[in-house]
Design a protein around this motif. Structure first.
Motif, PDB file in Angstrom:
ATOM      1  N   VAL A  40       3.915   8.758   3.888  1.00 16.23           N
ATOM      2  CA  VAL A  40       2.763   7.959   4.294  1.00 16.23           C
ATOM      3  C   VAL A  40       2.718   7.934   5.821  1.00 16.23           C
ATOM      4  O   VAL A  40       3.705   7.591   6.469  1.00 16.23           O
ATOM      5  CB  VAL A  40       2.835   6.524   3.742  1.00 16.23           C
ATOM      6  N   VAL A  41       1.572   8.326   6.364  1.00 14.78           N
ATOM      7  CA  VAL A  41       1.370   8.269   7.816  1.00 14.78           C
ATOM      8  C   VAL A  41       0.843   6.884   8.166  1.00 14.78           C
ATOM      9  O   VAL A  41      -0.177   6.451   7.636  1.00 14.78           O
ATOM     10  CB  VAL A  41       0.380   9.352   8.281  1.00 14.78           C
ATOM     11  N   MET A  42       1.543   6.205   9.029  1.00 10.58           N
ATOM     12  CA  MET A  42       1.197   4.827   9.353  1.00 10.58           C
ATOM     13  C   MET A  42      -0.161   4.717  10.050  1.00 10.58           C
ATOM     14  O   MET A  42      -0.556   5.602  10.821  1.00 10.58           O
ATOM     15  CB  MET A  42       2.252   4.223  10.273  1.00 10.58           C
ATOM     16  N   ALA A  43      -0.865   3.625   9.783  1.00 11.05           N
ATOM     17  CA  ALA A  43      -2.015   3.273  10.608  1.00 11.05           C
ATOM     18  C   ALA A  43      -1.525   3.116  12.042  1.00 11.05           C
ATOM     19  O   ALA A  43      -0.395   2.673  12.281  1.00 11.05           O
ATOM     20  CB  ALA A  43      -2.649   1.975  10.120  1.00 11.05           C
ATOM     21  N   ARG A  44      -2.367   3.438  12.991  1.00 15.01           N
ATOM     22  CA  ARG A  44      -1.933   3.398  14.394  1.00 15.01           C
ATOM     23  C   ARG A  44      -1.867   1.972  14.948  1.00 15.01           C
ATOM     24  O   ARG A  44      -1.468   1.781  16.087  1.00 15.01           O
ATOM     25  CB  ARG A  44      -2.879   4.235  15.254  1.00 15.01           C
ATOM     26  N   GLU A  45      -2.246   1.006  14.152  1.00  9.59           N
ATOM     27  CA  GLU A  45      -2.330  -0.376  14.628  1.00  9.59           C
ATOM     28  C   GLU A  45      -1.069  -1.193  14.340  1.00  9.59           C
ATOM     29  O   GLU A  45      -1.096  -2.420  14.378  1.00  9.59           O
ATOM     30  CB  GLU A  45      -3.549  -1.064  13.997  1.00  9.59           C
ATOM     31  N   ALA A 105       0.830  -1.199   0.000  1.00 10.39           N
ATOM     32  CA  ALA A 105       0.000   0.000   0.000  1.00 10.39           C
ATOM     33  C   ALA A 105       0.866   1.251   0.000  1.00 10.39           C
ATOM     34  O   ALA A 105       0.597   2.217  -0.733  1.00 10.39           O
ATOM     35  CB  ALA A 105      -0.937  -0.005   1.208  1.00 10.39           C
ATOM     36  N   ALA A 106       1.920   1.249   0.819  1.00 13.06           N
ATOM     37  CA  ALA A 106       2.811   2.413   0.867  1.00 13.06           C
ATOM     38  C   ALA A 106       3.477   2.651  -0.483  1.00 13.06           C
ATOM     39  O   ALA A 106       3.572   3.796  -0.957  1.00 13.06           O
ATOM     40  CB  ALA A 106       3.860   2.207   1.955  1.00 13.06           C
ATOM     41  N   ASN A 107       3.936   1.576  -1.138  1.00 12.83           N
ATOM     42  CA  ASN A 107       4.564   1.712  -2.455  1.00 12.83           C
ATOM     43  C   ASN A 107       3.574   2.174  -3.517  1.00 12.83           C
ATOM     44  O   ASN A 107       3.939   2.894  -4.454  1.00 12.83           O
ATOM     45  CB  ASN A 107       5.199   0.382  -2.867  1.00 12.83           C
ATOM     46  N   LYS A 148       9.151  -0.184   6.103  1.00 11.79           N
ATOM     47  CA  LYS A 148      10.155   0.777   5.673  1.00 11.79           C
ATOM     48  C   LYS A 148      11.264   0.112   4.863  1.00 11.79           C
ATOM     49  O   LYS A 148      11.743   0.661   3.865  1.00 11.79           O
ATOM     50  CB  LYS A 148      10.755   1.483   6.899  1.00 11.79           C
ATOM     51  N   ASP A 149      11.681  -1.075   5.272  1.00  8.41           N
ATOM     52  CA  ASP A 149      12.762  -1.789   4.572  1.00  8.41           C
ATOM     53  C   ASP A 149      12.364  -2.187   3.155  1.00  8.41           C
ATOM     54  O   ASP A 149      13.239  -2.486   2.326  1.00  8.41           O
ATOM     55  CB  ASP A 149      13.160  -3.042   5.348  1.00  8.41           C
ATOM     56  N   ASN A 150      11.064  -2.198   2.873  1.00 10.67           N
ATOM     57  CA  ASN A 150      10.581  -2.600   1.559  1.00 10.67           C
ATOM     58  C   ASN A 150       9.969  -1.437   0.777  1.00 10.67           C
ATOM     59  O   ASN A 150       9.176  -1.651  -0.140  1.00 10.67           O
ATOM     60  CB  ASN A 150       9.564  -3.730   1.704  1.00 10.67           C
ATOM     61  N   CYS A 151      10.365  -0.223   1.138  1.00  9.67           N
ATOM     62  CA  CYS A 151       9.899   0.982   0.453  1.00  9.67           C
ATOM     63  C   CYS A 151      11.107   1.822   0.034  1.00  9.67           C
ATOM     64  O   CYS A 151      12.206   1.645   0.563  1.00  9.67           O
ATOM     65  CB  CYS A 151       8.993   1.800   1.374  1.00  9.67           C
ATOM     66  N   PRO A 152      10.925   2.742  -0.900  1.00  6.56           N
ATOM     67  CA  PRO A 152      12.041   3.593  -1.327  1.00  6.56           C
ATOM     68  C   PRO A 152      12.627   4.390  -0.171  1.00  6.56           C
ATOM     69  O   PRO A 152      11.901   4.819   0.736  1.00  6.56           O
ATOM     70  CB  PRO A 152      11.399   4.515  -2.368  1.00  6.56           C
ATOM     71  N   ASP A 153      13.924   4.613  -0.206  1.00  7.87           N
ATOM     72  CA  ASP A 153      14.604   5.326   0.874  1.00  7.87           C
ATOM     73  C   ASP A 153      14.090   6.745   1.050  1.00  7.87           C
ATOM     74  O   ASP A 153      14.127   7.287   2.157  1.00  7.87           O
ATOM     75  CB  ASP A 153      16.119   5.369   0.613  1.00  7.87           C
ATOM     76  N   ASP A 154      13.645   7.369  -0.049  1.00  9.58           N
ATOM     77  CA  ASP A 154      13.230   8.772   0.040  1.00  9.58           C
ATOM     78  C   ASP A 154      11.740   8.938   0.345  1.00  9.58           C
ATOM     79  O   ASP A 154      11.216  10.045   0.268  1.00  9.58           O
ATOM     80  CB  ASP A 154      13.595   9.524  -1.240  1.00  9.58           C
ATOM     81  N   MET A 155      11.068   7.855   0.697  1.00  3.82           N
ATOM     82  CA  MET A 155       9.684   7.973   1.124  1.00  3.82           C
ATOM     83  C   MET A 155       9.654   8.144   2.637  1.00  3.82           C
ATOM     84  O   MET A 155      10.192   7.323   3.376  1.00  3.82           O
ATOM     85  CB  MET A 155       8.861   6.743   0.741  1.00  3.82           C
TER      86      MET A 155
END
Length: 413
Positions: free
Chosen positions: A138-143, A126-128, A153-160
């Motif tokens: 992207v603001v994380m869900a609180r859950e 979803a973040a990607n 985070k490890d599976n998303c672009p560094d600049d996100m």
């Protein structure tokens, strides 16, 4: 070392300025429309312009909430609103609705977009997706737990950017998606008008047992069974940073300037201490004690360490805990008479033993030695809301310092 961002709430212009003065790197605010806190005072175009200029002069940023779920007829108004925001020079908009996201991209192709927690982003896919559409943050869900956030985070672009709430009120519904307020009062939580029925007192009736009242938690009169404790993660700064969170968000656009100052100040001190020596950071109980000197509910760690259990709620009361009164804010000095000019917020008296807080300063103790009204007449107390008083203190203070005193409970037994 790239330092994380400390992101503060601001319900009006005064709170915006206080947030930056006390150490916030950025604030999030709402305009008079399209925000999830319609009961907040919020910002006119003129106040927003002044606030953005104040921020940019200090190298800070301002983000605008456009996170309601709008109706078809509102998109025409949204276009003119976005053009105003672009003219003002806001740094980003926070959205949750895909239609609003697309509309912002079409209307303002260069505007930075952040995906609200209301979008319930819980996984890297979803973040990607949002990143591929042009979202910067992207603001994380609180859950989510620390482990889940790090995997994302490890599976998303560094600049996100990854933003997450670290302090403030928690909603009992999933990522804030609640319809109880709409059902009970007609006030739509998803359009910024939540009546907070989760804080009300309820009685649970067991239908199978022919109307028998059933306890929600064994041994407790759990009348407030929707009532979540507040989130507080100040003891876990290293875990926050190592998880990949790049923006630490404080909840509370409805809260006072004093709340903003005390909360930002405590987290600023904790973060600054971390960056002095990350490998040997040690939690200072004083930071948590300072947070407890503002109005708050009991604290817990939400979903970060594990899934919450019954300890994440206060079943017996929805009341705030208040141990201190915010009594005034320093507005200036009468240099001729060597007096401090204070705007009163709660009653104070000559002889009061008080505490004073200031940005990037340790808490100071002081005594109110003398007080005068605006006509320079001697007074013994300041009981009137927001009255301007001049006072003599036994310490030096600066503009925007805040005065508080303990609430004294009188035992009548």
């Amino acid at each position: 070392m790239n330092k994380v961002e400390l992101l503060a709430p601001a319900g009006d212009l005064e709170r915006l300025k206080i947030a930056f003065t006390y150490g916030a790197d950025a604030v999030y605010i709402g305009g008079e429309i399209f925000g999830m806190r319609s009961a907040a005072k919020n910002f006119t175009k003129e106040d927003m312009t002044e606030g953005v200029n104040f921020a940019h002069e200090r190298g800070k940023q301002v983000f605008i909430t456009i996170n309601i779920i709008p109706r078809n007829e509102e998109f025409e108004q949204l276009k003119s609103y976005l053009l105003d925001l672009d003219e003002i020079g806001v740094d980003a908009v926070i959205v949750s609705d895909p239609g609003v996201f697309a509309f912002v991209k079409e209307t303002l192709p260069n505007m930075e977009i952040h995906i609200s927690t209301q979008a319930s982003t819980t996984n890297a896919s979803a973040a990607n997706f949002w990143y591929s559409q042009g979202a910067k943050r992207v603001v994380m869900a609180r859950e989510l737990s620390f482990k889940e956030i790090k995997e994302l985070k490890d599976n998303c672009p560094d600049d996100m950017d990854i933003e997450a709430f670290v302090h403030g009120a928690m909603c009992m519904s999933y990522s804030g998606k609640c319809v109880i307020s709409n059902y009970t009062t007609g006030r739509d939580a998803n359009r910024g008008a939540c009546a907070q029925p989760c804080r009300w007192k309820y009685t649970l009736v067991d239908e199978v047992s022919k109307g028998k009242f059933e306890p929600v938690v064994e041994g407790i009169d759990a009348s407030f069974f929707f009532n979540s404790k507040d989130l507080c993660m100040i003891e876990h700064i290293p875990q926050i940073i190592k998880s990949g969170i790049t923006s630490l968000k404080i909840e509370g656009r409805m809260k006072t300037a004093y709340y903003v100052a005390t909360t930002v100040r405590a987290y600023r001190m904790a973060l600054d201490e971390y960056y002095k020596n990350p490998e040997h950071w040690k939690f200072n109980p004083m930071w948590l004690n300072e947070l407890k000197k503002g109005s708050h509910r009991d604290y817990n760690t939400g979903f970060y360490l594990n899934k919450p259990n019954s300890n994440a709620h206060n079943y017996e009361s929805a009341s705030y805990i208040r141990n201190y009164d915010f009594i005034g804010i320093v507005r200036g000095h009468d240099l001729k008479k060597n007096l401090v000019i204070v705007e009163q917020r709660n009653k104070m008296n000559v002889g009061d033993k008080i505490e004073v807080i200031g940005p990037f300063k340790n808490t100071m103790k002081a005594t109110i030695i003398e007080m005068y009204n605006e006509n320079d007449e001697t007074i013994e107390s300041a009981p009137h809301a927001r009255q301007i008083v001049k006072m003599k203190l036994d310490i030096e203070v600066d503009v925007d310092y805040m005065l508080r005193k303990p609430i004294v409970t009188i035992n009548t037994i």
